[in-house]
Design an enzyme around this catalytic site. Sequence first.
Site, PDB file in Angstrom:
ATOM      1  N   GLY A  36      22.960 -17.721  34.248  1.00 22.49           N
ATOM      2  CA  GLY A  36      23.143 -16.873  34.269  1.00 22.49           C
ATOM      3  C   GLY A  36      24.794 -17.050  34.830  1.00 22.49           C
ATOM      4  O   GLY A  36      25.905 -16.509  34.299  1.00 22.49           O
ATOM      5  N   HIS A  37      25.073 -18.997  34.509  1.00 26.22           N
ATOM      6  CA  HIS A  37      25.992 -19.416  34.832  1.00 26.22           C
ATOM      7  C   HIS A  37      26.715 -19.628  33.156  1.00 26.22           C
ATOM      8  O   HIS A  37      27.751 -19.772  33.206  1.00 26.22           O
ATOM      9  CB  HIS A  37      25.992 -20.918  35.526  1.00 26.22           C
ATOM     10  CG  HIS A  37      25.869 -21.234  36.070  1.00 26.22           C
ATOM     11  ND1 HIS A  37      24.418 -21.836  36.835  1.00 26.22           N
ATOM     12  CD2 HIS A  37      25.900 -20.987  37.850  1.00 26.22           C
ATOM     13  CE1 HIS A  37      24.246 -21.733  38.542  1.00 26.22           C
ATOM     14  NE2 HIS A  37      24.999 -21.564  38.521  1.00 26.22           N
ATOM     15  N   GLN A  61      29.618 -24.759  53.118  1.00 26.57           N
ATOM     16  CA  GLN A  61      28.357 -23.046  52.726  1.00 26.57           C
ATOM     17  C   GLN A  61      26.886 -23.562  53.354  1.00 26.57           C
ATOM     18  O   GLN A  61      26.653 -21.594  52.835  1.00 26.57           O
ATOM     19  CB  GLN A  61      28.812 -22.580  51.751  1.00 26.57           C
ATOM     20  CG  GLN A  61      28.858 -22.764  50.328  1.00 26.57           C
ATOM     21  CD  GLN A  61      28.824 -22.463  49.029  1.00 26.57           C
ATOM     22  OE1 GLN A  61      29.633 -22.733  48.371  1.00 26.57           O
ATOM     23  NE2 GLN A  61      28.032 -21.783  48.223  1.00 26.57           N
ATOM     24  N   VAL A 176      22.546 -11.447  35.543  1.00 28.67           N
ATOM     25  CA  VAL A 176      21.590 -12.848  34.224  1.00 28.67           C
ATOM     26  C   VAL A 176      20.155 -12.284  34.388  1.00 28.67           C
ATOM     27  O   VAL A 176      20.300 -12.838  36.384  1.00 28.67           O
ATOM     28  CB  VAL A 176      22.188 -13.061  33.883  1.00 28.67           C
ATOM     29  CG1 VAL A 176      20.885 -14.100  32.486  1.00 28.67           C
ATOM     30  CG2 VAL A 176      22.851 -13.359  32.813  1.00 28.67           C
ATOM     31  N   SER A 186      19.217 -20.447  41.029  1.00 29.01           N
ATOM     32  CA  SER A 186      19.255 -21.710  40.883  1.00 29.01           C
ATOM     33  C   SER A 186      17.765 -22.148  41.758  1.00 29.01           C
ATOM     34  O   SER A 186      16.925 -23.315  41.726  1.00 29.01           O
ATOM     35  CB  SER A 186      19.985 -22.468  41.515  1.00 29.01           C
ATOM     36  OG  SER A 186      21.623 -22.434  40.314  1.00 29.01           O
ATOM     37  N   ARG A 187      17.677 -21.526  43.459  1.00 28.92           N
ATOM     38  CA  ARG A 187      16.817 -21.440  43.962  1.00 28.92           C
ATOM     39  C   ARG A 187      14.818 -21.223  43.293  1.00 28.92           C
ATOM     40  O   ARG A 187      14.827 -21.461  43.963  1.00 28.92           O
ATOM     41  CB  ARG A 187      17.113 -21.002  45.611  1.00 28.92           C
ATOM     42  CG  ARG A 187      18.134 -21.596  45.957  1.00 28.92           C
ATOM     43  CD  ARG A 187      18.570 -20.364  47.451  1.00 28.92           C
ATOM     44  NE  ARG A 187      19.614 -21.528  47.796  1.00 28.92           N
ATOM     45  CZ  ARG A 187      20.516 -20.725  48.139  1.00 28.92           C
ATOM     46  NH1 ARG A 187      21.207 -20.268  47.222  1.00 28.92           N
ATOM     47  NH2 ARG A 187      21.889 -21.405  48.742  1.00 28.92           N
TER      48      ARG A 187
HETATM   49  P1  AMP Z   1      26.086 -20.896  42.158  1.00 28.70           P
HETATM   50  O1  AMP Z   1      26.084 -22.052  41.553  1.00 28.70           O
HETATM   51  O2  AMP Z   1      24.739 -20.525  42.641  1.00 28.70           O
HETATM   52  O3  AMP Z   1      26.582 -20.834  43.389  1.00 28.70           O
HETATM   53  O4  AMP Z   1      26.452 -19.977  41.570  1.00 28.70           O
HETATM   54  C1  AMP Z   1      27.958 -19.472  40.906  1.00 28.70           C
HETATM   55  C2  AMP Z   1      28.409 -18.263  40.209  1.00 28.70           C
HETATM   56  O5  AMP Z   1      27.243 -18.021  39.068  1.00 28.70           O
HETATM   57  C3  AMP Z   1      28.549 -17.890  41.053  1.00 28.70           C
HETATM   58  O6  AMP Z   1      29.732 -17.311  40.994  1.00 28.70           O
HETATM   59  C4  AMP Z   1      27.056 -16.874  40.569  1.00 28.70           C
HETATM   60  O7  AMP Z   1      27.304 -15.311  41.504  1.00 28.70           O
HETATM   61  C5  AMP Z   1      27.085 -16.830  39.186  1.00 28.70           C
HETATM   62  N1  AMP Z   1      25.705 -16.601  39.491  1.00 28.70           N
HETATM   63  C6  AMP Z   1      24.856 -17.272  39.916  1.00 28.70           C
HETATM   64  N2  AMP Z   1      23.031 -16.731  39.191  1.00 28.70           N
HETATM   65  C7  AMP Z   1      23.759 -15.569  39.017  1.00 28.70           C
HETATM   66  C8  AMP Z   1      23.479 -14.986  37.744  1.00 28.70           C
HETATM   67  N3  AMP Z   1      22.241 -14.372  37.445  1.00 28.70           N
HETATM   68  N4  AMP Z   1      23.619 -14.489  36.886  1.00 28.70           N
HETATM   69  C9  AMP Z   1      25.548 -14.460  36.679  1.00 28.70           C
HETATM   70  N5  AMP Z   1      25.578 -14.815  37.581  1.00 28.70           N
HETATM   71  C10 AMP Z   1      25.316 -15.645  38.627  1.00 28.70           C
END
Ligand code: AMP
Length: 279
Positions: A36-37, A61, A176, A186-187
Amino acid sequence: MRIVETARELSDLSHVVKQGGLKVALVPTMGALHEGHRSLIHLAQQHADFVIVSIFVNRLQFNNEEDFKTYPVTFEADIDICRSSGVGALYMPSSRTMYPESFSTSVEVSGLTARFEGASRPGHFSGVTTVVTKLLVTATPDIAIFGQKDFQQFAVLRKLVKDLDIPVDMVMAPTVREEDGLALSSRNVRLSEESRQRAVSISQGLFHSLSLFQSGIHDTQELIEAARQTCIGKIEIDYIAIVDAQTLENVTEAHFGDVLLFAGTIDGIRLIDNIIFCA
Ligand code: AMP
């Protein structure tokens, strides 16, 4: 790829890159990078010449200490992913750098933060808006990319940028998913095999509701109930709602562009997902 650890280094670097006529994109993350990232990074590369990724597990957060303590940290792998993805600079500030002992400012967006994740996770959005404001002020990107996965977060940040006249284009990247539909998060690594099986019912519920919408059912109660029935007994549901994409107000009739928001918990692990009603 440059790895920078202080705000000063990051703002100097961005300044130099932009003086060279290049367009800068920022992709804020909390690390434990997954596909996703990576898709956010690829989208950033389509919009800009130089991509900055930030990795910072933002304690502010997390409304739940346990969630913060158990949040996955995979810095070495993250650095490899960024390097192999053609990232220009990786910003990895320490907690002390981001929030020195004297730190006493917070950035709040009212209204959009009152419900859903804001109601279930007090203080969460204030942590997000504070850190993202710092990142935008420091990296001064032309474009910032966020995932649709955190739909309310995107709506809140879009409002923040508008209200504060921050000169950045906000871009939302599609979610994704795993092959079976579960949104990458990530969780997810914290889910047991059994919980992982149950977690798939979230996306199944969302897509069931979407297919009903596409077959002509627009009554929100019916669409919400379809998603609820798919998940019931498998997930502790926090909320399922259909809202206007800009205001996040509930709608009674779903229209194209409205969003079905879902949040729930499995074995104490909070999972959120959403779909946008489309043809
Ligand atoms: P996080 O590291 O979870 O804070 O996410 C960082 C960025 O990645 C945020 O803008 C999330 O919305 C995005 N993100 C997290 N999971 C996904 C995913 N499965 N598909 C697309 N973007 C994602």
